[in-house]
Motif scaffolding. Structure first.
Motif, PDB file in Angstrom:
ATOM      1  N   VAL A 156      28.074  38.684  36.192  1.00  9.71           N
ATOM      2  CA  VAL A 156      29.337  39.244  36.692  1.00  9.71           C
ATOM      3  C   VAL A 156      30.424  39.083  35.633  1.00  9.71           C
ATOM      4  N   ILE A 157      31.055  40.188  35.284  1.00 14.56           N
ATOM      5  CA  ILE A 157      32.168  40.183  34.336  1.00 14.56           C
ATOM      6  C   ILE A 157      33.460  40.242  35.125  1.00 14.56           C
ATOM      7  N   MET A 158      34.260  39.179  34.986  1.00  7.92           N
ATOM      8  CA  MET A 158      35.488  39.058  35.745  1.00  7.92           C
ATOM      9  C   MET A 158      36.682  38.996  34.835  1.00  7.92           C
ATOM     10  N   GLU A 159      37.824  39.394  35.372  1.00  9.66           N
ATOM     11  CA  GLU A 159      39.086  39.274  34.634  1.00  9.66           C
ATOM     12  C   GLU A 159      40.220  39.083  35.628  1.00  9.66           C
ATOM     13  N   ALA A 160      41.255  38.391  35.215  1.00 13.09           N
ATOM     14  CA  ALA A 160      42.426  38.179  36.052  1.00 13.09           C
ATOM     15  C   ALA A 160      43.495  39.210  35.701  1.00 13.09           C
ATOM     16  N   ALA A 161      44.127  39.774  36.716  1.00 18.34           N
ATOM     17  CA  ALA A 161      45.173  40.763  36.474  1.00 18.34           C
ATOM     18  C   ALA A 161      46.464  40.067  36.076  1.00 18.34           C
ATOM     19  N   ALA A 171      35.125  45.481  42.279  1.00 12.41           N
ATOM     20  CA  ALA A 171      35.700  44.773  43.422  1.00 12.41           C
ATOM     21  C   ALA A 171      36.910  43.980  42.958  1.00 12.41           C
ATOM     22  N   ALA A 172      37.769  43.635  43.908  1.00 12.42           N
ATOM     23  CA  ALA A 172      38.954  42.837  43.585  1.00 12.42           C
ATOM     24  C   ALA A 172      39.202  41.836  44.700  1.00 12.42           C
ATOM     25  N   LEU A 173      39.622  40.655  44.323  1.00 11.64           N
ATOM     26  CA  LEU A 173      40.053  39.640  45.276  1.00 11.64           C
ATOM     27  C   LEU A 173      41.553  39.470  45.079  1.00 11.64           C
ATOM     28  N   VAL A 174      42.320  39.904  46.074  1.00 11.25           N
ATOM     29  CA  VAL A 174      43.775  39.951  45.966  1.00 11.25           C
ATOM     30  C   VAL A 174      44.364  38.919  46.922  1.00 11.25           C
ATOM     31  N   SER A 175      45.132  37.974  46.372  1.00 10.74           N
ATOM     32  CA  SER A 175      45.776  36.952  47.196  1.00 10.74           C
ATOM     33  C   SER A 175      47.109  36.573  46.556  1.00 10.74           C
ATOM     34  N   ARG A 176      47.812  35.651  47.187  1.00  7.84           N
ATOM     35  CA  ARG A 176      49.088  35.200  46.628  1.00  7.84           C
ATOM     36  C   ARG A 176      48.892  34.448  45.317  1.00  7.84           C
ATOM     37  N   GLU A 177      47.677  34.013  45.057  1.00  6.37           N
ATOM     38  CA  GLU A 177      47.377  33.337  43.794  1.00  6.37           C
ATOM     39  C   GLU A 177      47.161  34.318  42.644  1.00  6.37           C
ATOM     40  N   GLY A 178      47.102  35.605  42.958  1.00  8.04           N
ATOM     41  CA  GLY A 178      46.891  36.618  41.930  1.00  8.04           C
ATOM     42  C   GLY A 178      45.715  37.510  42.259  1.00  8.04           C
ATOM     43  N   VAL A 198      48.333  39.185  56.151  1.00  8.89           N
ATOM     44  CA  VAL A 198      47.022  38.886  55.583  1.00  8.89           C
ATOM     45  C   VAL A 198      47.212  37.980  54.373  1.00  8.89           C
ATOM     46  N   ALA A 199      46.399  36.931  54.277  1.00  4.89           N
ATOM     47  CA  ALA A 199      46.520  36.008  53.149  1.00  4.89           C
ATOM     48  C   ALA A 199      45.690  36.457  51.948  1.00  4.89           C
ATOM     49  N   THR A 200      44.515  37.055  52.210  1.00  7.12           N
ATOM     50  CA  THR A 200      43.611  37.463  51.129  1.00  7.12           C
ATOM     51  C   THR A 200      42.932  38.767  51.492  1.00  7.12           C
ATOM     52  N   ILE A 201      42.774  39.637  50.494  1.00 10.11           N
ATOM     53  CA  ILE A 201      42.049  40.893  50.684  1.00 10.11           C
ATOM     54  C   ILE A 201      40.918  40.958  49.655  1.00 10.11           C
ATOM     55  N   ALA A 202      39.697  41.027  50.150  1.00 13.63           N
ATOM     56  CA  ALA A 202      38.534  41.228  49.294  1.00 13.63           C
ATOM     57  C   ALA A 202      38.195  42.710  49.350  1.00 13.63           C
ATOM     58  N   LEU A 203      38.522  43.426  48.299  1.00 15.96           N
ATOM     59  CA  LEU A 203      38.438  44.886  48.283  1.00 15.96           C
ATOM     60  C   LEU A 203      37.206  45.323  47.498  1.00 15.96           C
ATOM     61  N   THR A 204      36.268  45.970  48.185  1.00 18.14           N
ATOM     62  CA  THR A 204      35.082  46.494  47.521  1.00 18.14           C
ATOM     63  C   THR A 204      35.315  47.978  47.230  1.00 18.14           C
ATOM     64  N   MET A 205      35.119  48.364  45.955  1.00 16.31           N
ATOM     65  CA  MET A 205      35.531  49.695  45.504  1.00 16.31           C
ATOM     66  C   MET A 205      34.401  50.518  44.908  1.00 16.31           C
TER      67      MET A 205
END
Length: 312
Positions: A307-312, A230-237, A218-225
């Protein structure tokens, strides 16, 4: 050329009403009535169409409900590529209780699809010329359809140069991931089933998603929690978003709205942060509408700014 194709093997006509209070035995008289086209991929297509995307939907139709489903989608301007089945298209039922604000959702079993019927769907996908850039396979599989149906769709898309996005659960999701897809959109229950893990906070869920990425399927996972955001998890971070505070009228279609806005953003060439921001806003916007009304573009635009976003 159709940019985006959605596939819905188990569509439905969604009937919704409101009642003052739900009690046994007594006749409960609905105060409203609406019917919407439903099913994962169909809802995704409806959202993409509202946002101005180029989309068509493949789904089976059978009987009176099938004809109604096609008409409801025609009314919304969604292009349909249907295939006939011998069974009757299902109808789902949603009741909102005014006195408590609770919603009750009755999901009925879909008609059994014969092998010749679900094979007709795969042949229709294979025959598309030109082939769409994005193929969204979404929703449950009806009786008779093999667990690897979405994996077969992914195989066709890879052969034809399309990107596959899958939103389903259980064995169907596991088979699709084993085949290899570009993006999946699990919720926490679906992620738990897929990974066999049960984390207790957002960071641990994100780590479980990263484990899937390392397997290379899988290249990208859009995880709704849910309440965790929510989180968007990919090889880019990892991109994280906090949940938006809205007063929900209906929880139906929030995940489909999230995915529809995300795919629309990807097809539009937006960067991942903008795609994710609009997806989170669309999921929240769907909560503002009754029944399976899904999200509205003006609500998405308004909520995207919050929407409040942050990068891990």
């Amino acid at each position: 050329m159709t940019d985006i194709l959605t596939i819905t093997p188990n569509p439905a006509v969604d009937l919704s009403t409101t009642v003052d209070r739900i009690v046994p035995v007594t006749k409960l008289r609905g105060m409203s009535q609406r019917r919407d086209p439903g099913g994962g991929g169909i809802n995704v297509a409806r959202v993409i169409k509202r946002l101005g995307g180029d989309v068509s939907a493949i789904y089976p139709v059978g009987g009176v409900m099938g004809a109604l489903l096609r008409r409801l989608l025609d009314d919304e301007g969604v292009a349909s590529r249907t295939f006939a089945i011998s069974g009757e298209t299902r109808e789902d039922f949603f009741a909102s209780e005014i006195s408590t604000g609770q919603q009750y959702r009755f999901i009925l079993p879909g008609p059994r699809l014969e092998e010749s019927e679900w094979q007709a769907c795969l042949r229709a996908v294979e025959a598309l010329e030109p082939f769409p850039r994005f193929v969204v396979a979404s929703g449950s599989l009806p009786p008779g359809v093999p667990d690897d149906f979405y994996a077969r769709v992914a195989r066709i898309a890879k052969r034809r140069g399309g990107r596959t996005i899958v939103d389903t659960s259980g064995r169907a999701l596991a088979a699709a991931v084993a085949e290899g897809v570009d993006l999946i959109k699990p919720n926490l229950r679906e992620m738990r089933e897929l990974t066999g893990s049960d984390p207790h906070d957002a960071a641990a869920w994100e780590a479980a998603a990263q484990t899937l990425l390392r397997d290379g399927k899988v290249a990208t996972i859009a995880l709704t929690m849910g309440h965790l955001g929510a989180a968007l998890v990919s090889r880019e971070g990892i991109l994280r978003a906090r949940p938006l505070a809205v007063q929900p009228l209906s929880a139906v279609g929030a995940g489909d709205s999230f995915l529809g806005a995300l795919v629309w953003g990807l097809a539009s060439g937006f960067d991942r942060e903008r795609c994710f921001r609009h997806a989170v806003a669309a999921g929240a916007a769907a909560l503002l509408n009754p029944g399976t009304g899904l999200c509205r573009p003006d609500d998405i635009d308004r909520l995207a700014e919050q929407v409040i976003m942050e990068a891990a």
